[in-house]
Design a protein around this motif. Structure first.
Motif, PDB file in Angstrom:
ATOM      1  N   LEU A 125       1.102  -1.179   0.123  1.00 12.30           N
ATOM      2  CA  LEU A 125      -0.111  -0.253   0.118  1.00 12.30           C
ATOM      3  C   LEU A 125       0.946   1.253   0.230  1.00 12.30           C
ATOM      4  O   LEU A 125       1.335   1.714   1.123  1.00 12.30           O
ATOM      5  N   GLN A 126       1.183   1.298  -1.083  1.00 12.11           N
ATOM      6  CA  GLN A 126       1.827   3.102  -1.473  1.00 12.11           C
ATOM      7  C   GLN A 126       1.974   3.831  -2.003  1.00 12.11           C
ATOM      8  O   GLN A 126       0.891   3.951  -3.073  1.00 12.11           O
ATOM      9  N   VAL A 127       2.487   5.157  -2.252  1.00 12.87           N
ATOM     10  CA  VAL A 127       2.147   5.739  -3.245  1.00 12.87           C
ATOM     11  C   VAL A 127       3.708   6.152  -3.875  1.00 12.87           C
ATOM     12  O   VAL A 127       4.568   6.152  -3.468  1.00 12.87           O
ATOM     13  N   THR A 128       3.070   6.081  -5.365  1.00 18.16           N
ATOM     14  CA  THR A 128       4.340   5.708  -6.104  1.00 18.16           C
ATOM     15  C   THR A 128       3.760   6.504  -7.609  1.00 18.16           C
ATOM     16  O   THR A 128       2.841   5.871  -8.576  1.00 18.16           O
ATOM     17  N   ASP A 129       4.701   7.038  -8.343  1.00 25.20           N
ATOM     18  CA  ASP A 129       4.222   7.938  -9.128  1.00 25.20           C
ATOM     19  C   ASP A 129       2.843   8.504  -9.729  1.00 25.20           C
ATOM     20  O   ASP A 129       1.986   8.561 -10.429  1.00 25.20           O
ATOM     21  N   GLY A 130       3.006   8.989  -8.395  1.00 26.25           N
ATOM     22  CA  GLY A 130       1.389  10.009  -8.336  1.00 26.25           C
ATOM     23  C   GLY A 130      -0.177   9.206  -8.039  1.00 26.25           C
ATOM     24  O   GLY A 130      -1.414   9.608  -8.728  1.00 26.25           O
ATOM     25  N   GLU A 131       0.014   7.960  -7.817  1.00 25.47           N
ATOM     26  CA  GLU A 131      -1.005   7.267  -7.905  1.00 25.47           C
ATOM     27  C   GLU A 131      -0.998   7.001  -6.621  1.00 25.47           C
ATOM     28  O   GLU A 131       0.658   6.385  -5.577  1.00 25.47           O
ATOM     29  N   LEU A 132      -1.881   6.026  -5.673  1.00 31.58           N
ATOM     30  CA  LEU A 132      -1.596   5.046  -4.781  1.00 31.58           C
ATOM     31  C   LEU A 132      -2.163   3.859  -4.867  1.00 31.58           C
ATOM     32  O   LEU A 132      -3.139   3.851  -5.932  1.00 31.58           O
ATOM     33  N   ARG A 133      -1.377   3.048  -4.393  1.00 34.93           N
ATOM     34  CA  ARG A 133      -1.404   1.748  -5.322  1.00 34.93           C
ATOM     35  C   ARG A 133      -1.926   0.470  -3.854  1.00 34.93           C
ATOM     36  O   ARG A 133      -0.909   0.798  -2.981  1.00 34.93           O
ATOM     37  N   ILE A 134      -2.798   0.060  -3.846  1.00 33.15           N
ATOM     38  CA  ILE A 134      -3.226  -1.121  -3.661  1.00 33.15           C
ATOM     39  C   ILE A 134      -2.937  -2.400  -3.564  1.00 33.15           C
ATOM     40  O   ILE A 134      -3.927  -2.916  -4.442  1.00 33.15           O
ATOM     41  N   GLY A 135      -2.615  -3.409  -2.432  1.00 36.22           N
ATOM     42  CA  GLY A 135      -1.459  -4.967  -3.399  1.00 36.22           C
ATOM     43  C   GLY A 135      -3.471  -5.281  -3.281  1.00 36.22           C
ATOM     44  O   GLY A 135      -4.250  -5.138  -1.927  1.00 36.22           O
TER      45      GLY A 135
END
Ligand SMILES: Cc1cc2nc3c(=O)[nH]c(=O)nc-3n(C[C@H](O)[C@H](O)[C@H](O)COP(=O)(O)OP(=O)(O)OC[C@H]3O[C@@H](n4cnc5c(N)ncnc54)[C@H](O)[C@@H]3O)c2cc1C
Length: 306
Positions: free
Chosen positions: A64-74
């Motif tokens: 669960l992280q913010v990368t390249d302007g996106e929140l990404r949730i496994g």
């Protein structure tokens, strides 16, 4: 005593291994995530998979992280992890609003975001929250990864676009300036499924709504969304009148059914009122105002126009 039918069990050691197992065992195999939906269905013999493919060991699906302007949730992120994640609440308060009212701590500790979305229960809270946020779902299968929008993900009650040899791996949400979001739910009691619920996300350009997202659950909204109400709001002034009209449109276009949770006309009323309230709260957040602080659109809507 409710006892599931005989079932084979396989423990996946990687996403590739899970896909290979799905391919090997065919359409009668099912992914086991938190098991909070699947196991009760198996006990009632509403689901009778021949093989369970347990993905609980796959830490690569727990991010669960913010990368390249996106929140990404496994996909294997637990409800409780999403609720605890400051990055999620900071950018998309709707996710914390929704998680706070999903089930109870026991279910939240083990139930997963991916399991909730793939279960595709027509009353699932996160389906409406991600529809409002216009999230992107990442699905992986033998041929590699593909993405679909949250609006394309659910094809009907308990049905998604995920094929028997694929699994949902991640949910991505673009972080944009000027945004605010909120979720409003009415249940019969604490920890219960919604009688009706609405999520709203808005992105402002000054005092105008540049873009709006509205998710609805438990009220028979196609793809968990209120597309016509969103169309009405896009480019409209961010005012109480706009939100009241959007709530009205959302209520008119959904198709709730009467059931043990309530009559259809009450659910339609909830669709209207909760859409209005969620939009109001989303606006306050977009403007960076404190919870409870009132804006022009923060006043109660006139009863007649709600
Ligand atoms: C008592 C109780 C109260 C609840 N209350 C609420 C509520 O108020 N609001 C609400 O929204 N939900 C509620 N739920 C539902 C809960 O959110 C879901 O049961 C749970 O989170 C589903 O996730 P899981 O990981 O347990 O999925 P599982 O039960 O493991 O799986 C569900 C389905 O999804 C499939 N699946 C799982 N993960 C994947 C994946 N990554 N890719 C492809 N397929 C996958 C499985 O094969 C299965 O078909 C409640 C559940 C319980 C038991």
């Amino acid at each position: 005593m409710q006892v599931p039918a005989y079932v084979e069990y396989e423990r996946a050691t990687s996403v590739e291994h899970a896909i290979a197992l799905l391919t090997r065992f065919g359409p009668e195999a099912r992914i086991l995530a938190g098991g909070h939906s699947l196991i009760p269905m198996m006990k009632l013999r509403l689901a009778q998979p021949e093989t369970l493919i347990d993905i609980n060991g796959l830490s690569e699906l727990c991010h669960l992280q913010v990368t390249d302007g996106e929140l990404r949730i496994g996909a294997l992120t637990r409800h409780a992890q999403l609720l605890d994640a400051a990055a999620a609440g900071e950018h998309f308060a709707i996710l914390h609003d929704a998680e706070r009212v999903i089930a109870d701590p026991i279910v939240r500790n083990w139930g997963t975001v991916g399991g909730s979305l793939c279960q595709a229960d027509p009353s699932e809270d996160l389906s409406a929250a991600f529809a409002a946020l216009k999230a992107t779902m990442v699905i992986r299968g033998p041929g590699g990864s593909r993405t679909v929008s949250a609006r394309e993900f659910h094809t009907g009650p308990y049905e998604t676009v995920v094929a028997p040899d694929e699994l949902l791996t991640e949910i991505k949400i673009t972080i944009r300036p000027g945004g605010g979001s909120a979720y409003e739910k009415v249940g019969r009691r604490v920890g219960d499924w919604p009688v009706g619920a609405a999520g709203a996300a808005i992105w402002l350009a000054g005092d105008t709504i540049a873009e709006a997202g509205i998710g609805l659950t438990a009220v028979g909204a196609p793809h968990f969304a209120a597309a016509e109400a969103e169309d009405f709001l896009n480019g409209a002034p961010a005012t109480e009148a706009s939100f009241a009209q959007a709530g009205q449109i959302a209520a008119e276009r959904c198709q709730p059914s009467s059931d043990q949770r309530g009559p259809a006309d009450y659910k339609r009323h909830l669709a209207r009122e909760l859409t209005y309230r969620a939009l109001r709260k989303a606006l306050r957040r977009a403007r960076g105002q404190a919870e409870g602080e009132r804006t022009e659109a923060g006043q109660s809507a006139p009863e007649a126009s709600r």
